[in-house]
Design an enzyme around this catalytic site. Sequence first.
Site, mmCIF file in Angstrom:
data_model
loop_
_atom_site.group_PDB
_atom_site.id
_atom_site.type_symbol
_atom_site.label_atom_id
_atom_site.label_comp_id
_atom_site.label_asym_id
_atom_site.label_seq_id
_atom_site.Cartn_x
_atom_site.Cartn_y
_atom_site.Cartn_z
ATOM 1 N N LYS A 1 0.832 -1.215 0.000
ATOM 2 C CA LYS A 1 0.000 0.000 0.000
ATOM 3 C C LYS A 1 0.855 1.249 0.000
ATOM 4 O O LYS A 1 0.539 2.218 -0.682
ATOM 5 C CB LYS A 1 -0.965 0.005 1.191
ATOM 6 C CG LYS A 1 -2.103 -0.975 1.009
ATOM 7 C CD LYS A 1 -3.287 -0.664 1.895
ATOM 8 C CE LYS A 1 -4.440 -1.591 1.534
ATOM 9 N NZ LYS A 1 -5.517 -1.574 2.504
ATOM 10 N N LYS B 1 -3.958 -9.675 -6.911
ATOM 11 C CA LYS B 1 -5.290 -9.967 -6.360
ATOM 12 C C LYS B 1 -6.299 -8.904 -6.824
ATOM 13 O O LYS B 1 -5.929 -7.745 -7.048
ATOM 14 C CB LYS B 1 -5.240 -10.060 -4.834
ATOM 15 C CG LYS B 1 -5.042 -8.747 -4.143
ATOM 16 C CD LYS B 1 -5.282 -8.839 -2.640
ATOM 17 C CE LYS B 1 -5.075 -7.449 -2.055
ATOM 18 N NZ LYS B 1 -5.233 -7.299 -0.655
ATOM 19 N N LYS C 1 -9.880 -3.061 -4.947
ATOM 20 C CA LYS C 1 -10.492 -1.778 -5.304
ATOM 21 C C LYS C 1 -9.448 -0.816 -5.829
ATOM 22 O O LYS C 1 -9.760 0.125 -6.519
ATOM 23 C CB LYS C 1 -11.125 -1.145 -4.059
ATOM 24 C CG LYS C 1 -12.271 -1.945 -3.513
ATOM 25 C CD LYS C 1 -12.675 -1.459 -2.130
ATOM 26 C CE LYS C 1 -12.822 -2.651 -1.219
ATOM 27 N NZ LYS C 1 -13.536 -2.493 -0.014
HETATM 28 P P1 TYM Z 1 -10.616 -5.632 3.194
HETATM 29 O O1 TYM Z 1 -11.627 -4.591 3.545
HETATM 30 O O2 TYM Z 1 -9.547 -5.259 2.225
HETATM 31 O O3 TYM Z 1 -11.317 -6.923 2.637
HETATM 32 C C1 TYM Z 1 -12.416 -7.561 3.298
HETATM 33 C C2 TYM Z 1 -12.291 -9.066 3.143
HETATM 34 O O4 TYM Z 1 -12.209 -9.421 1.757
HETATM 35 C C3 TYM Z 1 -11.098 -10.289 1.542
HETATM 36 N N1 TYM Z 1 -10.558 -10.051 0.193
HETATM 37 C C4 TYM Z 1 -10.324 -11.025 -0.709
HETATM 38 N N2 TYM Z 1 -10.528 -12.346 -0.674
HETATM 39 C C5 TYM Z 1 -10.215 -13.052 -1.788
HETATM 40 N N3 TYM Z 1 -9.721 -12.492 -2.936
HETATM 41 C C6 TYM Z 1 -9.496 -11.157 -3.009
HETATM 42 N N4 TYM Z 1 -9.035 -10.624 -4.123
HETATM 43 C C7 TYM Z 1 -9.805 -10.362 -1.869
HETATM 44 N N5 TYM Z 1 -9.717 -9.031 -1.604
HETATM 45 C C8 TYM Z 1 -10.173 -8.863 -0.337
HETATM 46 C C9 TYM Z 1 -10.092 -9.907 2.624
HETATM 47 O O5 TYM Z 1 -9.194 -10.952 2.883
HETATM 48 C C10 TYM Z 1 -11.000 -9.621 3.791
HETATM 49 O O6 TYM Z 1 -11.309 -10.819 4.476
HETATM 50 N N6 TYM Z 1 -7.523 -5.515 7.150
HETATM 51 C C11 TYM Z 1 -8.810 -6.002 6.660
HETATM 52 C C12 TYM Z 1 -9.989 -5.470 7.450
HETATM 53 C C13 TYM Z 1 -9.945 -5.777 8.905
HETATM 54 C C14 TYM Z 1 -10.167 -7.048 9.508
HETATM 55 C C15 TYM Z 1 -10.107 -6.822 10.902
HETATM 56 C C16 TYM Z 1 -10.389 -8.328 8.981
HETATM 57 C C17 TYM Z 1 -9.776 -4.867 9.913
HETATM 58 N N7 TYM Z 1 -9.879 -5.501 11.099
HETATM 59 C C18 TYM Z 1 -10.288 -7.884 11.843
HETATM 60 C C19 TYM Z 1 -10.550 -9.374 9.906
HETATM 61 C C20 TYM Z 1 -10.493 -9.141 11.269
HETATM 62 C C21 TYM Z 1 -8.980 -5.538 5.218
HETATM 63 O O7 TYM Z 1 -8.359 -4.592 4.788
HETATM 64 O O8 TYM Z 1 -9.942 -6.207 4.521
#
Ligand code: TYM
Length: 328
Positions: free
Chosen positions: A111, A194, A197
């Site tokens: 990032k 991957k 967004k």
């Molecule tokens: P975020 O908001 O980027 O994504 C939310 C969830 O979607 C999954 N994901 C994917 N899975 C498969 N293929 C992809 N291309 C893909 N892109 C996103 C992510 O693995 C996630 O499960 N840091 C986290 C948010 C967070 C969180 C937490 C998650 C904050 N606190 C506590 C679990 C527990 C994040 O940025 O997810």
Amino acid sequence: MARVLSCIQPTGDVHLGNYLGALRNWVSGQHANDVFHGIVDLHALTITDKPGVLGKNTVELAAMLFAVGLDPEVATVFVQSHVPEHSQLGWIMECTVSFGELSRMTQFKDKSAKREADFVSAGLFTYPALQAADILLYDAAEVPVGDDQRQHIEITRDIAVRFNHRFGDTFFLPKAVTPPAGARVMDLLDPTSKMSKSSETDAGCVYLLDAPSAIEKKFKRAVTDSENEVRYDREAKPGIANLLDILSAVTGTSPQQLADQYTQYGALKSDCGAAVAAMLTPIQSRYTELMNDKAELGRLLRIGAEKAGTVAQATLARAHDAIGFYPR
Ligand code: TYM
């Protein structure tokens, strides 16, 4: 009943990777477990600098979480900033993780590199400490996430172990849970990255609110390779493997079995597009209905914040006691 927690950032439209990697698992686990799902606006603040954006994205994401099937009767859906214990435990976590550990996080490296000349906040760097707080506050046993979050769950465990060692047993150790297919949905135009967004263009990213015709078009344009054999090989054929993985996640048939059913790339692409569009159509209509009643969404989020707050307050108090802060 296992305690389950997972969260998603309100950073714009939800995409197919979020759905297949995480949200679908949240929905399927909600009746067997005690589930908490957060809309983590404080995390999104690490890369947001315009007023009003987070609030708008938050209510839209709430509507989407209920539209994909989270049932407010059983699932606790809350907004992170409504439960101040996240920030409070976040600081304690920052004091329990090292600069070196945070420096090794691939998500920070990716990032911050993508933002290049842009503002890179300290929050982007300490982000995993806040994520550890999100998880540990709820004594979560399982954290259903996509593959990209595994490292953050590992560091959460390391932080919990260190805290427990320093101050006495306080936190429960969580484990990451990823789906068999869909844990890593790749960009349709660049199948070695991957789906995200923040991709260069929207053409490789399928959003849950894309019209069926747009979805089919995106799949038709998916990058494959110059051979013409349908075979499941993630290394040698990342584009075809991604399509097979997506179709597998949607249909429940294994990617290897699906590969045997196709001889043409074109047919695989169009079946994939059609299957995804059909899966998303009912979600889109529920989303539209839910967005017509923002008062109800607000009510559900207030109930979620109450329930989440009760659990979070008890855990934070436990952590404060363990540290031995002078009581007020
Ligand atoms: P975020 O908001 O980027 O994504 C939310 C969830 O979607 C999954 N994901 C994917 N899975 C498969 N293929 C992809 N291309 C893909 N892109 C996103 C992510 O693995 C996630 O499960 N840091 C986290 C948010 C967070 C969180 C937490 C998650 C904050 N606190 C506590 C679990 C527990 C994040 O940025 O997810």
